[in-house]
Every structure is written in C-alpha cells, then in structure tokens.
Design a protein around this motif. Structure first.
Motif, PDB file in Angstrom:
ATOM      1  N   LEU A 200       0.891  -1.098  -0.059  1.00 26.05           N
ATOM      2  CA  LEU A 200       0.086  -0.041  -0.114  1.00 26.05           C
ATOM      3  C   LEU A 200       0.813   1.137   0.031  1.00 26.05           C
ATOM      4  O   LEU A 200       0.500   2.327  -0.674  1.00 26.05           O
ATOM      5  N   THR A 201       1.970   1.394   0.656  1.00 26.87           N
ATOM      6  CA  THR A 201       2.869   2.484   0.869  1.00 26.87           C
ATOM      7  C   THR A 201       3.569   2.671  -0.513  1.00 26.87           C
ATOM      8  O   THR A 201       3.666   3.728  -0.862  1.00 26.87           O
ATOM      9  N   LEU A 204       0.487   4.057  -2.709  1.00 30.26           N
ATOM     10  CA  LEU A 204      -0.143   5.234  -2.621  1.00 30.26           C
ATOM     11  C   LEU A 204       0.730   6.510  -1.883  1.00 30.26           C
ATOM     12  O   LEU A 204       0.480   7.632  -1.832  1.00 30.26           O
ATOM     13  N   ARG A 208       0.427   8.512   3.020  1.00 28.41           N
ATOM     14  CA  ARG A 208      -0.990   8.210   2.924  1.00 28.41           C
ATOM     15  C   ARG A 208      -1.235   6.674   3.420  1.00 28.41           C
ATOM     16  O   ARG A 208      -2.623   6.266   3.487  1.00 28.41           O
ATOM     17  N   VAL A 209      -0.436   6.186   4.042  1.00 27.34           N
ATOM     18  CA  VAL A 209      -0.530   4.896   4.997  1.00 27.34           C
ATOM     19  C   VAL A 209       0.193   4.950   6.111  1.00 27.34           C
ATOM     20  O   VAL A 209       1.304   5.383   6.432  1.00 27.34           O
TER      21      VAL A 209
END
Length: 345
Positions: A200-201, A204, A208-209
């Motif tokens: 996810l990092t 995004l 944002r994570v």
C-alpha cells in the motif's frame, strides 16, 4: 569506575618501573639471557631483589602458568557483492539478495539467533549509496518471508544511475517468547500485515498509509501519518483491565455530569468552498455545493490562530450559522476565503 581505572594504571606503571630496575641490576651482574637467570638461586634472588624477580625466575624455568583469555571477535552478519558489469535490472539484485539471506539465516540459526532488522545498501556508478532499513514485525530467519519484504520494496524502486554493488546486513536478537493472558491476543500473521502495508505504501505513498496522530496545535484537523505498529496494552499497564474492557460501566457514564446531549459536528473532508454574502461584516447568506440558504441566526466570529512564531503560521475566524431550512453549519474564513467545515446533526 574512573578511580578504579586510574589506580590500576598507576599500579601497572609502578610494577613496570620495578621490573626495569631489576633488569638494570641483572645486566650489571652480567645476566643477559633467560638461561643465565634460570641457573641462579631462587631464594637468594628473592631476598636481594624482591618478589618480582621470583616471578621472572619462575617464567624462565617454565614454572609459571599464564591463563589464556579467549576474546571472541564481534559477529558481523553482513554480505556484499560487487558486480563486474553495471546492473540496470532488478533480477540480478534479487538473485544476490536471495543468496545473502540464505547465508545469513544459516549463520544466525547456528548461534540460536534471529534477525530483527535488515539494512539494504545499494551503490551506484556515481558513488552514491542508497540505504534502506527494514523493520521485521516478528523477528525470524525465514528466508521466504524476508525475501518478500525486499522484493516488494524493489518492485517500485527506481534510480537514475546503474548499480555496481549491493550489500545486506542483519541485526540479530534472541527469539522472543511471550505468554499472553486469557483475554490478550496477537496478530495472526505479522509478516503478511507488514507486506500488505509495504504494498500500500508503494502504491499510495508514505504520507497516505499509517496511523493518524494529532499534532500539538489547535489548528483544526491537524495531524500527521506515522508508520503503523501493533502494540497491545497489557492489563498491568491499564489499571488491571484489558484494553477491550470499557473504562466505565454504562450506568456510571449516564450518571456522570459530562453525559450531556450535544449536537455532533459531521465534518466535510475536505471542507467545501462557499460564497458568503456579508452585511456589516456579518454573514447573511451562504451558498455551497450542498448547503445554501439565508442565515437567521449566527454565533461568532471565534478567532483562533497558531504557529505565529514560524513559517507555518495560521489564523482563521469560525462561525456557527443557523439557516432558514433548519440546518446548522460550521464555517470559517481565512484570508478572505470562506469554507464550510461541516453540518451539526
């Protein structure tokens, strides 16, 4: 500790001075070798020159034993490799990192340790070095789990220059053993969670994570993102209660003087731009995307500001506006711009 070190050094210097004096006397006697010293009488030497010469005589005759102190060299869990040709693809790097992990896992397991942290070093043709530290959620020597962490990071890694060398180091730790209480729990698969967060990092962005943390300021909605960490609050640190146990009984909460019904502000994120008609410096009509109407009652302005001492200074005036359709909204004005923060429910 400092006194002890100074006294030991003083005693060592004094003993060395006595030995030099004894050697000077022996040279004057014509004693220049160990054999010449060994044939002399032990008792007469001790009576004339003291106990230090007796120790020297015993060493010359092989009657003195010196204990050998073993000093283990510090363990270094690091592997490195310099490529013969410049590398511009990820496959050769991943191949070498897999071999590094296999070697490190064997060495760590041989002394009953596991890896709690990895550091990746990449050297480019312009002599710049890229360093990345990988925090392992649950220390382990599982090569597949550790390799997935490196592979996930390198999938989205980009550089302007080719790679000429790569190195990988591991920080060891003893395996953790923890017994949880009856109502305590832990993550079922910490490595899977870490891998998911890493993906996810990469998709995004770092900002944002994570876990939102409020900043130390009165500015509304001021927060920052920190890396997610699984922390269980034990019963010992929570007044003897599990973290899942409510702080007060419902009856106690209802009897509390703080149990007063108030309207809750449902904030818009992000807040909505608005056009406000003013009359004598007071708002009389507001118009936004979903909120519009004549203002029949108002409260404000509530002036707030902060960070006036640095470049992050801010100031705003907030208003609570009651519209003719029954809506109660929160607005603010900053530098001549009006925005609707939310609606009271």
């Amino acid at each position: 500790m400092e006194r002890s070190d100074s006294s030991n050094s003083f005693a060592t210097r004094d003993r060395q001075s006595k030995i030099r004096q004894i050697l000077g006397i022996l040279h004057k006697w014509g004693v220049h070798t160990l054999g010449q010293l060994a044939v002399l009488d032990r008792e007469q030497l001790g009576a004339r020159l003291g106990p230090e010469v007796i120790q020297m005589w015993e060493r010359a005759n092989g009657q003195s034993n010196r204990v050998l102190k073993l000093i283990r060299p510090p363990e270094s869990f690091e592997e490195s490799f310099e490529f013969e040709n410049e590398i511009e693809a990820a496959e050769p790097i991943l191949f070498m990192l897999r071999r590094f992990l296999e070697q490190l896992a064997i060495r760590l397991s041989g002394i009953y340790l596991v890896a709690k942290e990895m550091t990746l070093h990449i050297t480019f043709t312009d002599k710049q070095i890229y360093d990345r530290i990988f925090k392992i959620p649950q220390p382990t020597n599982n090569v597949d789990l550790l390799f997935r962490m490196l592979h996930t990071h390198l999938e989205n890694f980009k550089s302007e220059y080719p790679i000429v060398a790569v190195a990988l180091s591991a920080q060891p730790i003893k395996p953790a053993r923890e017994q949880f209480g009856l109502f305590e729990t832990t993550l079922r698969n910490p490595h899977q969670l870490s891998e998911t967060l890493a993906r996810l990092t990469a998709l995004l962005g770092v900002d944002r994570v994570g876990t939102p943390v409020l900043e130390e300021t009165h500015r509304p909605d001021a927060f920052r993102m920190e890396a997610f960490a699984w922390n269980w609050t034990s019963a010992a640190n929570n007044g003897g209660r599990s973290s899942a146990t409510p702080g007060l009984h419902p009856e106690a909460r209802r009897s509390s003087p703080l149990h007063i019904f108030r309207a809750a502000l449902r904030r818009f994120r992000p807040n909505v731009s608005a056009s406000v008609l003013l009359d004598e410096d007071g708002p009389v009509h507001v118009r936004g995307a979903d909120v519009r109407g004549k203002i029949i009652e108002q409260r404000g302005p509530f002036l707030i500001s902060g960070n006036w001492w640095d470049e992050k200074s801010w100031t705003r005036a907030e208003w609570d506006l009651d519209l003719e359709d029954g809506k109660l909204v929160r607005c603010h004005e900053s530098e001549g711009t009006w925005r609707i923060d939310g609606v009271y429910d």
